[in-house]
Design a protein around this motif. Sequence first.
Motif, mmCIF file in Angstrom:
data_model
loop_
_atom_site.group_PDB
_atom_site.id
_atom_site.type_symbol
_atom_site.label_atom_id
_atom_site.label_comp_id
_atom_site.label_asym_id
_atom_site.label_seq_id
_atom_site.Cartn_x
_atom_site.Cartn_y
_atom_site.Cartn_z
ATOM 1 N N TYR A 13 36.983 34.323 38.443
ATOM 2 C CA TYR A 13 37.774 33.238 39.032
ATOM 3 C C TYR A 13 37.614 31.980 38.181
ATOM 4 O O TYR A 13 38.612 31.344 37.808
ATOM 5 N N LEU A 14 36.378 31.616 37.876
ATOM 6 C CA LEU A 14 36.129 30.414 37.075
ATOM 7 C C LEU A 14 36.716 30.566 35.672
ATOM 8 O O LEU A 14 37.320 29.627 35.137
ATOM 9 N N GLY A 15 36.545 31.761 35.084
ATOM 10 C CA GLY A 15 37.069 31.998 33.736
ATOM 11 C C GLY A 15 38.575 31.858 33.682
ATOM 12 O O GLY A 15 39.128 31.210 32.771
ATOM 13 N N ILE A 16 39.270 32.441 34.656
ATOM 14 C CA ILE A 16 40.736 32.362 34.702
ATOM 15 C C ILE A 16 41.175 30.914 34.934
ATOM 16 O O ILE A 16 42.149 30.434 34.350
ATOM 17 N N TRP A 17 40.444 30.204 35.798
ATOM 18 C CA TRP A 17 40.745 28.789 36.057
ATOM 19 C C TRP A 17 40.668 27.988 34.760
ATOM 20 O O TRP A 17 41.584 27.209 34.436
ATOM 21 N N LEU A 18 39.601 28.166 33.999
ATOM 22 C CA LEU A 18 39.406 27.391 32.765
ATOM 23 C C LEU A 18 40.423 27.762 31.692
ATOM 24 O O LEU A 18 40.969 26.888 31.006
ATOM 25 N N ILE A 19 40.676 29.054 31.533
ATOM 26 C CA ILE A 19 41.624 29.500 30.503
ATOM 27 C C ILE A 19 43.039 29.022 30.831
ATOM 28 O O ILE A 19 43.771 28.547 29.953
ATOM 29 N N SER A 20 43.444 29.128 32.110
ATOM 30 C CA SER A 20 44.784 28.676 32.504
ATOM 31 C C SER A 20 44.934 27.170 32.327
ATOM 32 O O SER A 20 45.971 26.684 31.851
ATOM 33 N N SER A 21 43.894 26.421 32.701
ATOM 34 C CA SER A 21 43.939 24.973 32.532
ATOM 35 C C SER A 21 44.002 24.597 31.049
ATOM 36 O O SER A 21 44.709 23.659 30.661
ATOM 37 N N ALA A 22 43.261 25.348 30.229
ATOM 38 C CA ALA A 22 43.300 25.106 28.782
ATOM 39 C C ALA A 22 44.691 25.389 28.221
ATOM 40 O O ALA A 22 45.178 24.676 27.335
ATOM 41 N N ALA A 23 45.349 26.424 28.746
ATOM 42 C CA ALA A 23 46.715 26.735 28.311
ATOM 43 C C ALA A 23 47.656 25.588 28.654
ATOM 44 O O ALA A 23 48.524 25.215 27.846
ATOM 45 N N GLY A 24 47.498 25.004 29.849
ATOM 46 C CA GLY A 24 48.312 23.849 30.224
ATOM 47 C C GLY A 24 48.051 22.655 29.328
ATOM 48 O O GLY A 24 48.980 21.937 28.937
ATOM 49 N N ASN A 59 51.332 40.461 49.546
ATOM 50 C CA ASN A 59 52.160 41.513 50.122
ATOM 51 C C ASN A 59 52.653 42.505 49.072
ATOM 52 O O ASN A 59 52.935 43.664 49.388
ATOM 53 N N LEU A 60 52.764 42.061 47.815
ATOM 54 C CA LEU A 60 53.259 42.936 46.761
ATOM 55 C C LEU A 60 52.200 43.920 46.271
ATOM 56 O O LEU A 60 52.487 45.090 46.030
ATOM 57 N N ILE A 61 50.953 43.450 46.113
ATOM 58 C CA ILE A 61 49.951 44.292 45.451
ATOM 59 C C ILE A 61 48.745 44.628 46.319
ATOM 60 O O ILE A 61 47.931 45.465 45.921
ATOM 61 N N LEU A 62 48.608 44.015 47.501
ATOM 62 C CA LEU A 62 47.446 44.295 48.346
ATOM 63 C C LEU A 62 47.876 44.895 49.676
ATOM 64 O O LEU A 62 48.972 44.652 50.164
ATOM 65 N N VAL A 63 46.987 45.665 50.263
ATOM 66 C CA VAL A 63 47.187 46.248 51.588
ATOM 67 C C VAL A 63 46.132 45.637 52.516
ATOM 68 O O VAL A 63 44.980 45.489 52.112
ATOM 69 N N PRO A 64 46.497 45.248 53.754
ATOM 70 C CA PRO A 64 45.487 44.690 54.676
ATOM 71 C C PRO A 64 44.276 45.606 54.813
ATOM 72 O O PRO A 64 44.416 46.804 55.036
ATOM 73 N N GLY A 65 43.097 45.037 54.647
ATOM 74 C CA GLY A 65 41.869 45.817 54.747
ATOM 75 C C GLY A 65 41.396 46.388 53.423
ATOM 76 O O GLY A 65 40.297 46.928 53.340
ATOM 77 N N GLU A 66 42.212 46.257 52.380
ATOM 78 C CA GLU A 66 41.857 46.842 51.081
ATOM 79 C C GLU A 66 40.844 45.968 50.353
ATOM 80 O O GLU A 66 40.940 44.744 50.344
ATOM 81 N N THR A 67 39.858 46.618 49.734
ATOM 82 C CA THR A 67 38.986 45.943 48.780
ATOM 83 C C THR A 67 39.554 46.230 47.396
ATOM 84 O O THR A 67 39.454 47.349 46.907
ATOM 85 N N PRO A 68 40.211 45.245 46.768
ATOM 86 C CA PRO A 68 40.894 45.521 45.507
ATOM 87 C C PRO A 68 39.921 45.816 44.375
ATOM 88 O O PRO A 68 38.785 45.352 44.371
ATOM 89 N N SER A 69 40.396 46.602 43.413
ATOM 90 C CA SER A 69 39.598 46.906 42.226
ATOM 91 C C SER A 69 39.455 45.654 41.372
ATOM 92 O O SER A 69 40.143 44.654 41.585
ATOM 93 N N VAL A 70 38.579 45.726 40.372
ATOM 94 C CA VAL A 70 38.376 44.577 39.481
ATOM 95 C C VAL A 70 39.683 44.235 38.763
ATOM 96 O O VAL A 70 40.072 43.064 38.666
ATOM 97 N N LEU A 71 40.387 45.265 38.266
ATOM 98 C CA LEU A 71 41.630 45.037 37.533
ATOM 99 C C LEU A 71 42.685 44.393 38.431
ATOM 100 O O LEU A 71 43.352 43.427 38.045
ATOM 101 N N LYS A 72 42.834 44.910 39.650
ATOM 102 C CA LYS A 72 43.812 44.351 40.576
ATOM 103 C C LYS A 72 43.412 42.935 40.992
ATOM 104 O O LYS A 72 44.267 42.058 41.157
ATOM 105 N N SER A 73 42.112 42.705 41.152
ATOM 106 C CA SER A 73 41.621 41.365 41.495
ATOM 107 C C SER A 73 41.967 40.366 40.394
ATOM 108 O O SER A 73 42.407 39.244 40.667
ATOM 109 N N LEU A 74 41.751 40.779 39.138
ATOM 110 C CA LEU A 74 42.059 39.894 38.009
ATOM 111 C C LEU A 74 43.554 39.555 37.984
ATOM 112 O O LEU A 74 43.929 38.387 37.802
ATOM 113 N N PHE A 75 44.390 40.557 38.171
ATOM 114 C CA PHE A 75 45.834 40.327 38.162
ATOM 115 C C PHE A 75 46.228 39.380 39.292
ATOM 116 O O PHE A 75 47.024 38.452 39.096
#
Length: 446
Positions: free
Chosen positions: A1-12, A47-63
């Motif tokens: 989460y922190l890594g994506i936050w920093l990289i996205s902010s750096a892109a901006g 609603n597009l990529i998650l199902v209620p009650g699902e614990t998403p995988s690392v890859l899905k979490s990153l996306f």
Amino acid sequence: YLGIWLISSAAGSFLAGKSGTSDPGRLNLLFAITLLLTPAVLVLFSNLILVPGETPSVLKSLFFIIAVLSPFCIVSGFIFVKITNIALTQSGTKPGRSFASETTGGIIAGIIVSILIAGGTGTYKLYFLVALLYSAFVSLAFFIQSKAHKLIYKLTFAAVIVFIVATEPDVIFRQALMKGLNITENRDTPYGNLAIGEYNGERSIFYNQRLLFYTNDVIEREEDIHYAMLQHKNPQKVMLLSGSLLPHLHEILKYPVKELIFVERDPVLAQTQIPDSLKDKVSISNADAYSFIKKSDWTGDIIIMLIPPPSTLLLNRYYTQEFIQQIHNKLDKGGVFICSTGPGDNYLNDESLRLNSSVFNTLSSVFKNVVIVPGNKTYIAASDNELSLDFCALAEQKKIKNLYVNSDYLEDDIMERRSAEIMNQIDRSEKLNTSSFPVAYNYFQQ
């Protein structure tokens, strides 16, 4: 989460150097629009990529995190550089000083909000209040010049803010995130989110998007308790780690229990109206289970752990050799411990077998006897005494009257056969799950 936050902010920030836009009003308007659109992006991708009650995988979490965070972070990084540059050219304020002021203000605001209203105000209500106040500031400071128009805008924003305070936007958004449920109540605590709803007329309680219990969960609540309690000759001192006390209390008190302690970090989950006749038997501790087991001088006969499977590194702590050793130290001679590694599937794929093998071997490194109990969930029971899978016979022998864990629904021979099938597939050479090598978490994610 922190890594994506920093990289996205750096892109901006990078894009800001390529853009010639420098109008403060337009920059602030762009930021206000992004603030108001972010919750819509959250609901859309949930609603597009998650199902209620699902614990998403690392890859899905990153996306998911990239999709939700990027619009806000890119825009905020873009605007911060632009506004810093405006401050430099107009008043000579150095960028380092601007950054220090912004960071200091953010920290102070975070502390004030956390102390004053964290857990008392819904997340979405608070979010929209901040976003609307900021939108009002942008409109009045940069775009509305007429005093009459400013008055109209102030009254309009005030009415919208009063409406948000008086209503429950959190219920609306939780309903959008959890389709199929009729959400009737939503509460945010300093530790998580509690959502209460109805599904086909049954009252269901979700904690952090995970089903905690529902009205007629007879199978699960009986298995949670009796697969451990029936193993002990005379269970008098019992500890319940997390989960829900109310539906399990009735099952526990079918035995001659003299002391029951319920350990749950979130006080909201632990709020249970205990009858006066049971207050001398039941006690609640609002403590982290890991710390409580480590520091408490409590010892007893049964420890039932209803903490979710090791789907995160935080939850993995409770399935490590270090924690299991602490559990063992809290049990008297012949004490029983039980936990669950996930749903009770009839077929276990390679990753599920590795997960169960790792937890099984970890328990076996501490306890003399460990057995897998197949049920609605895959339970693993451990004790230094012999363990039995003859639950129907034990229930009749102890005269425990159950709706599900009895000979009307279960067959001891079938239970033993199913357990043997899984036990035969357990890899005794699989690595132990430890704090340094959280292999159970890894297998669960796989």
